[in-house]
Design a protein around this motif. Structure first.
Motif, PDB file in Angstrom:
ATOM      1  N   MET A  70       0.861  -1.176   0.000  1.00 13.18           N
ATOM      2  CA  MET A  70       0.000   0.000   0.000  1.00 13.18           C
ATOM      3  C   MET A  70       0.898   1.226   0.000  1.00 13.18           C
ATOM      4  O   MET A  70       1.893   1.282   0.690  1.00 13.18           O
ATOM      5  N   THR A  71       0.536   2.197  -0.792  1.00 17.97           N
ATOM      6  CA  THR A  71       1.300   3.436  -0.830  1.00 17.97           C
ATOM      7  C   THR A  71       0.812   4.373   0.259  1.00 17.97           C
ATOM      8  O   THR A  71      -0.283   4.227   0.798  1.00 17.97           O
ATOM      9  N   GLU A  72       1.643   5.337   0.561  1.00 14.33           N
ATOM     10  CA  GLU A  72       1.262   6.352   1.547  1.00 14.33           C
ATOM     11  C   GLU A  72       0.083   7.157   1.019  1.00 14.33           C
ATOM     12  O   GLU A  72       0.019   7.448  -0.168  1.00 14.33           O
ATOM     13  N   PRO A  73      -0.836   7.516   1.915  1.00 12.12           N
ATOM     14  CA  PRO A  73      -1.962   8.344   1.472  1.00 12.12           C
ATOM     15  C   PRO A  73      -1.481   9.680   0.929  1.00 12.12           C
ATOM     16  O   PRO A  73      -0.463  10.213   1.372  1.00 12.12           O
ATOM     17  N   SER A  74      -2.216  10.181  -0.027  1.00 10.61           N
ATOM     18  CA  SER A  74      -1.914  11.482  -0.608  1.00 10.61           C
ATOM     19  C   SER A  74      -3.234  12.195  -0.841  1.00 10.61           C
ATOM     20  O   SER A  74      -4.286  11.576  -0.790  1.00 10.61           O
ATOM     21  N   PRO A  75      -3.175  13.489  -1.089  1.00 11.70           N
ATOM     22  CA  PRO A  75      -4.433  14.164  -1.436  1.00 11.70           C
ATOM     23  C   PRO A  75      -5.047  13.482  -2.652  1.00 11.70           C
ATOM     24  O   PRO A  75      -4.340  13.084  -3.567  1.00 11.70           O
ATOM     25  N   SER A  76      -6.378  13.320  -2.651  1.00 10.39           N
ATOM     26  CA  SER A  76      -7.004  12.626  -3.767  1.00 10.39           C
ATOM     27  C   SER A  76      -7.128  13.526  -4.989  1.00 10.39           C
ATOM     28  O   SER A  76      -7.221  13.045  -6.096  1.00 10.39           O
ATOM     29  N   SER A  77      -7.144  14.807  -4.767  1.00 20.01           N
ATOM     30  CA  SER A  77      -7.120  15.788  -5.848  1.00 20.01           C
ATOM     31  C   SER A  77      -6.352  16.968  -5.288  1.00 20.01           C
ATOM     32  O   SER A  77      -6.016  16.970  -4.119  1.00 20.01           O
ATOM     33  N   PRO A  78      -6.087  17.977  -6.097  1.00 20.90           N
ATOM     34  CA  PRO A  78      -5.357  19.112  -5.544  1.00 20.90           C
ATOM     35  C   PRO A  78      -6.070  19.775  -4.369  1.00 20.90           C
ATOM     36  O   PRO A  78      -5.453  20.459  -3.580  1.00 20.90           O
ATOM     37  N   ASP A  79      -7.377  19.559  -4.242  1.00 19.52           N
ATOM     38  CA  ASP A  79      -8.130  20.293  -3.232  1.00 19.52           C
ATOM     39  C   ASP A  79      -8.672  19.468  -2.071  1.00 19.52           C
ATOM     40  O   ASP A  79      -8.846  19.994  -0.984  1.00 19.52           O
ATOM     41  N   THR A  80      -9.017  18.197  -2.274  1.00 23.23           N
ATOM     42  CA  THR A  80      -9.780  17.515  -1.242  1.00 23.23           C
ATOM     43  C   THR A  80      -9.421  16.058  -1.051  1.00 23.23           C
ATOM     44  O   THR A  80      -8.888  15.403  -1.938  1.00 23.23           O
ATOM     45  N   GLY A  81      -9.794  15.563   0.140  1.00 20.80           N
ATOM     46  CA  GLY A  81      -9.778  14.140   0.426  1.00 20.80           C
ATOM     47  C   GLY A  81      -8.415  13.497   0.516  1.00 20.80           C
ATOM     48  O   GLY A  81      -7.382  14.148   0.537  1.00 20.80           O
ATOM     49  N   ILE A  82      -8.452  12.179   0.613  1.00 21.63           N
ATOM     50  CA  ILE A  82      -7.253  11.354   0.748  1.00 21.63           C
ATOM     51  C   ILE A  82      -7.336  10.242  -0.286  1.00 21.63           C
ATOM     52  O   ILE A  82      -8.406   9.698  -0.540  1.00 21.63           O
ATOM     53  N   ALA A  83      -6.198   9.877  -0.872  1.00 17.63           N
ATOM     54  CA  ALA A  83      -6.160   8.766  -1.819  1.00 17.63           C
ATOM     55  C   ALA A  83      -4.978   7.871  -1.500  1.00 17.63           C
ATOM     56  O   ALA A  83      -3.963   8.330  -0.973  1.00 17.63           O
ATOM     57  N   LEU A  84      -5.122   6.588  -1.789  1.00 20.27           N
ATOM     58  CA  LEU A  84      -4.024   5.661  -1.653  1.00 20.27           C
ATOM     59  C   LEU A  84      -4.176   4.554  -2.680  1.00 20.27           C
ATOM     60  O   LEU A  84      -5.268   4.326  -3.203  1.00 20.27           O
ATOM     61  N   VAL A  85      -3.064   3.892  -2.969  1.00 22.77           N
ATOM     62  CA  VAL A  85      -3.066   2.769  -3.896  1.00 22.77           C
ATOM     63  C   VAL A  85      -2.735   1.517  -3.096  1.00 22.77           C
ATOM     64  O   VAL A  85      -1.844   1.525  -2.250  1.00 22.77           O
ATOM     65  N   ARG A  86      -3.501   0.456  -3.361  1.00 28.15           N
ATOM     66  CA  ARG A  86      -3.322  -0.817  -2.663  1.00 28.15           C
ATOM     67  C   ARG A  86      -3.227  -1.915  -3.708  1.00 28.15           C
ATOM     68  O   ARG A  86      -3.972  -1.927  -4.683  1.00 28.15           O
ATOM     69  N   ASP A  87      -2.314  -2.855  -3.484  1.00 32.06           N
ATOM     70  CA  ASP A  87      -2.199  -4.007  -4.364  1.00 32.06           C
ATOM     71  C   ASP A  87      -3.344  -4.976  -4.109  1.00 32.06           C
ATOM     72  O   ASP A  87      -3.807  -5.126  -2.974  1.00 32.06           O
ATOM     73  N   ILE A  88      -3.790  -5.640  -5.160  1.00 28.66           N
ATOM     74  CA  ILE A  88      -4.716  -6.758  -5.016  1.00 28.66           C
ATOM     75  C   ILE A  88      -3.853  -7.984  -4.729  1.00 28.66           C
ATOM     76  O   ILE A  88      -2.876  -8.235  -5.435  1.00 28.66           O
ATOM     77  N   ARG A  89      -4.211  -8.723  -3.696  1.00 29.90           N
ATOM     78  CA  ARG A  89      -3.463  -9.914  -3.307  1.00 29.90           C
ATOM     79  C   ARG A  89      -4.119 -11.153  -3.910  1.00 29.90           C
ATOM     80  O   ARG A  89      -5.325 -11.175  -4.155  1.00 29.90           O
ATOM     81  N   TRP A  90      -3.333 -12.202  -4.125  1.00 27.25           N
ATOM     82  CA  TRP A  90      -3.859 -13.466  -4.630  1.00 27.25           C
ATOM     83  C   TRP A  90      -5.019 -13.931  -3.755  1.00 27.25           C
ATOM     84  O   TRP A  90      -6.059 -14.368  -4.253  1.00 27.25           O
ATOM     85  N   GLY A  91      -4.884 -13.828  -2.449  1.00 25.91           N
ATOM     86  CA  GLY A  91      -5.904 -14.281  -1.514  1.00 25.91           C
ATOM     87  C   GLY A  91      -7.163 -13.432  -1.508  1.00 25.91           C
ATOM     88  O   GLY A  91      -8.147 -13.790  -0.856  1.00 25.91           O
ATOM     89  N   ASP A  92      -7.170 -12.305  -2.212  1.00 25.82           N
ATOM     90  CA  ASP A  92      -8.367 -11.459  -2.295  1.00 25.82           C
ATOM     91  C   ASP A  92      -9.404 -12.047  -3.253  1.00 25.82           C
ATOM     92  O   ASP A  92     -10.559 -11.638  -3.245  1.00 25.82           O
ATOM     93  N   MET A  93      -8.982 -13.011  -4.080  1.00 22.71           N
ATOM     94  CA  MET A  93      -9.904 -13.579  -5.065  1.00 22.71           C
ATOM     95  C   MET A  93     -10.738 -14.697  -4.453  1.00 22.71           C
ATOM     96  O   MET A  93     -10.330 -15.347  -3.488  1.00 22.71           O
ATOM     97  N   ASP A  94     -11.896 -14.917  -5.052  1.00 19.99           N
ATOM     98  CA  ASP A  94     -12.758 -16.002  -4.602  1.00 19.99           C
ATOM     99  C   ASP A  94     -12.689 -17.155  -5.605  1.00 19.99           C
ATOM    100  O   ASP A  94     -11.896 -17.127  -6.552  1.00 19.99           O
ATOM    101  N   ALA A  95     -13.533 -18.154  -5.416  1.00 20.55           N
ATOM    102  CA  ALA A  95     -13.518 -19.346  -6.267  1.00 20.55           C
ATOM    103  C   ALA A  95     -13.858 -19.034  -7.720  1.00 20.55           C
ATOM    104  O   ALA A  95     -13.536 -19.819  -8.618  1.00 20.55           O
ATOM    105  N   LEU A  96     -14.485 -17.904  -7.983  1.00 20.55           N
ATOM    106  CA  LEU A  96     -14.843 -17.520  -9.348  1.00 20.55           C
ATOM    107  C   LEU A  96     -13.721 -16.761 -10.059  1.00 20.55           C
ATOM    108  O   LEU A  96     -13.869 -16.362 -11.210  1.00 20.55           O
TER     109      LEU A  96
END
Length: 157
Positions: free
Chosen positions: A1-27
């Motif tokens: 996971m990356t460090e949070p950053s402003p989601s836009s120049p003006d507001t909120g928080i954004a971060l990037v997270r990796d999808i893990r192999w274990g995040d998937m289901d049987a489908l």
């Protein structure tokens, strides 16, 4: 996971997270419960940016979630990543709403959007309390929106 950053120049928080192999289901796609974990990652990053731990007057005070909803727009798969944007979209004297937008990090397409209603809780008593004034001030700062603060706090603060 990356460090949070402003989601836009003006507001909120954004971060990037990796999808893990274990995040998937049987489908073979990311399980629906993991999308709620993505929101949790966004919520905790937002709380960290607010400095929630510094705002507690007692160890038994803090934020709690009372409602959550999510609209699923796109299936996600491993390997990949998501960008989670979190904003405070409403605030009252005892509750606030966080909105989440989850994007596929590879192509920027919308994967899910949702929200949660949170309150400031006295965990020992099991009931909501008024939001601390400094908490409201910090939300207004992160959102670059003084109206968030001014609509809740008395004008003398």
């Amino acid at each position: 996971m990356t460090e949070p950053s402003p989601s836009s120049p003006d507001t909120g928080i954004a971060l990037v997270r990796d999808i893990r192999w274990g995040d998937m289901d049987a489908l073979g796609h990311v399980n629906n419960t993991i999308y709620f974990q993505f929101c949790e990652d966004g919520r905790i990053a937002y709380f960290t940016a607010l400095g929630v731990e510094e705002l507690k007057t007692r160890p038994t005070d803090g934020p709690g979630m009372v409602q959550a909803s999510l609209n699923f727009r796109k299936q996600l798969r491993y390997p990949g990543g998501v960008r989670i944007e979190t904003h405070c979209t409403a605030i009252g004297t005892r509750s606030f709403t966080l909105s989440y937008t989850i994007f596929d990090a590879a192509d920027g397409t919308l994967a899910a959007e949702g929200s949660s209603v949170c309150v400031w809780v006295d965990y020992a008593a099991g009931k909501a309390m008024p939001l601390p004034a400094e908490f409201v001030n910090r939300i207004a700062e992160i959102e670059n929106n003084p109206a968030r603060r001014d609509s809740v706090l008395p004008s003398s603060e």
